[in-house]
Design a protein around this motif. Structure first.
Motif, short mmCIF file in Angstrom:
data_model
loop_
_atom_site.label_atom_id
_atom_site.label_comp_id
_atom_site.label_asym_id
_atom_site.label_seq_id
_atom_site.Cartn_x
_atom_site.Cartn_y
_atom_site.Cartn_z
N SER A 92 1.71 -11.99 -18.80
CA SER A 92 2.51 -12.66 -17.78
C SER A 92 3.92 -12.10 -17.78
CB SER A 92 2.57 -14.15 -18.14
OG SER A 92 2.24 -14.93 -17.06
N LYS A 93 4.47 -11.97 -18.96
CA LYS A 93 5.84 -11.50 -19.13
C LYS A 93 5.99 -10.07 -18.65
CE LYS A 93 7.40 -12.85 -23.27
NZ LYS A 93 7.79 -12.57 -24.68
N ILE A 94 5.03 -9.23 -18.98
CA ILE A 94 5.10 -7.81 -18.63
C ILE A 94 4.91 -7.59 -17.12
CG2 ILE A 94 3.94 -5.57 -18.97
CD1 ILE A 94 3.13 -6.55 -21.74
N ASN B 207 3.89 -21.60 -16.04
CA ASN B 207 4.13 -20.15 -16.01
C ASN B 207 3.58 -19.49 -14.75
OD1 ASN B 207 5.61 -19.82 -18.43
ND2 ASN B 207 3.72 -20.05 -19.60
N ASN B 208 3.22 -20.32 -13.77
CA ASN B 208 2.83 -19.79 -12.46
C ASN B 208 1.49 -19.06 -12.47
OD1 ASN B 208 3.36 -19.61 -9.76
ND2 ASN B 208 4.74 -17.84 -9.93
N VAL B 209 0.65 -19.34 -13.49
CA VAL B 209 -0.63 -18.64 -13.64
C VAL B 209 -1.68 -19.23 -12.68
CG1 VAL B 209 -2.57 -18.23 -15.24
CG2 VAL B 209 -0.20 -17.99 -16.05
N VAL B 210 -2.43 -18.35 -12.05
CA VAL B 210 -3.57 -18.76 -11.22
C VAL B 210 -4.81 -18.73 -12.13
CG1 VAL B 210 -4.99 -18.16 -9.21
CG2 VAL B 210 -2.53 -17.64 -9.20
N ILE B 211 -5.50 -19.85 -12.24
CA ILE B 211 -6.70 -19.89 -13.09
C ILE B 211 -7.93 -19.65 -12.22
CG2 ILE B 211 -8.08 -21.27 -14.70
CD1 ILE B 211 -5.44 -22.79 -15.38
#
Ligand code: IPE
Ligand code: IPE
Ligand code: MG
Length: 251
Positions: free
Chosen positions: A62-64, A107-111
């Motif tokens: 995510s960070k990268i 963290n704005n992640v799409v699952i």
């Protein structure tokens, strides 16, 4: 002192600056059982330790700025394992989704998931569908969980979809092309992985994304999945950075 170079993972000093990063990384997380065995622990505790590794790698990717991260979590062949282990894996999946949801969403992640989840216990299906629905408008990393996933099963699934459309007279046989097959896979709309990582020293695909990995770079490491940390990820990315991808053409 002997200089061992940046590719010695024991040095733990791999930098995280890359001239190019893959937009999609696919990972065969292997070696949980051996990790547990080495410690005299039950296999299930190896899987539990494996979930910790997932947490760290998702955060790092995510960070990268990786866009898609696909984890092979349960294959169509893994049903052959003892019932206890299968149950333990399903339980861990639910625990992971419940326990990690808030953090992933923050963290704005799409699952997302791929595979025939209708064969999973209902509670798993419910948590997966809920997590997918609640994160569908996020714009960060897409976390793709391959569950009851098999590459051959997926190709059959694609052909069935295509043949239904053919039955309806939507296209002629001459029009069938690669794009139609891609667009009817579970991974529809997701670019093919540029990098495939498999841990634990095994060097095979085990029925993972057999269509999508046609031109991916493969990275194999002896590190067991629960020991795979951010420096191991950086090492894989450094290796990817140096690969010369020609796609059948010339330099
Ligand atoms: C990978 O670890 C996790 C799953 C297949 C779910 P394994 O359980 O295959 O670990 P090993 O290969 O026995 O060490
Ligand atoms: C592949 O690992 C499946 C997952 C990581 C989910 P396996 O451990 O099941 O594969 P084989 O049996 O070694 O080919
Ligand atoms: Mg294995």
């Amino acid at each position: 002192m002997i200089y061992l170079g940046i590719f010695n993972r024991k040095q733990k000093k791999v930098d995280n600056k890359f001239s190019i990063i893959p937009s999609h990384i696919a990972i065969i997380m292997d070696g949980n059982g051996r990790w547990a065995k080495k410690r005299g622990l039950p296999r299930t505790l190896g899987h539990k330790a494996g979930v910790e590794a997932i947490r760290e790698i998702v955060k790092e990717c995510s960070k990268i700025g990786i866009e898609y991260l696909t984890f092979y979590a349960f294959s169509t062949e893994n049903w052959k394992r003892p019932q206890d282990e299968v149950n333990g894996l399903m339980k861990l999946l639910v625990q992971y989704l419940k326990g990690e949801f808030k953090e992933l969403d923050r963290n704005n992640v799409v699952i997302n998931y791929i595979g025939n989840i209708s064969k999973l216990p209902e509670i798993c299906q419910e948590e997966l569908i809920k997590a997918k629905n609640l994160t569908k408008n996020n714009t960060g990393l897409t976390l793709n969980l391959a569950l009851n996933y098999g590459g051959r099963d997926e190709i059959v699934y694609s052909f069935k979809n295509i043949l239904k459309a053919y039955d309806q007279g939507e296209f002629s046989i001459e029009e069938l092309n690669e794009e139609m097959i891609s667009n009817n896979l579970y991974t529809k709309g997701i670019p093919d992985p540029e990098l495939m990582i498999r841990t634990s020293g095994e060097e095979r695909l085990s029925n993972f994304l057999i269509w999508q990995l046609a031109y991916s770079e493969f990275y194999f490491t002896d590190v067991l999945w629960p020991d795979f940390k951010k420096d191991d990820l950086y090492l894989a990315l450094k290796t990817f950075e140096r690969r010369d991808r020609r796609f059948g053409g010339l330099k």
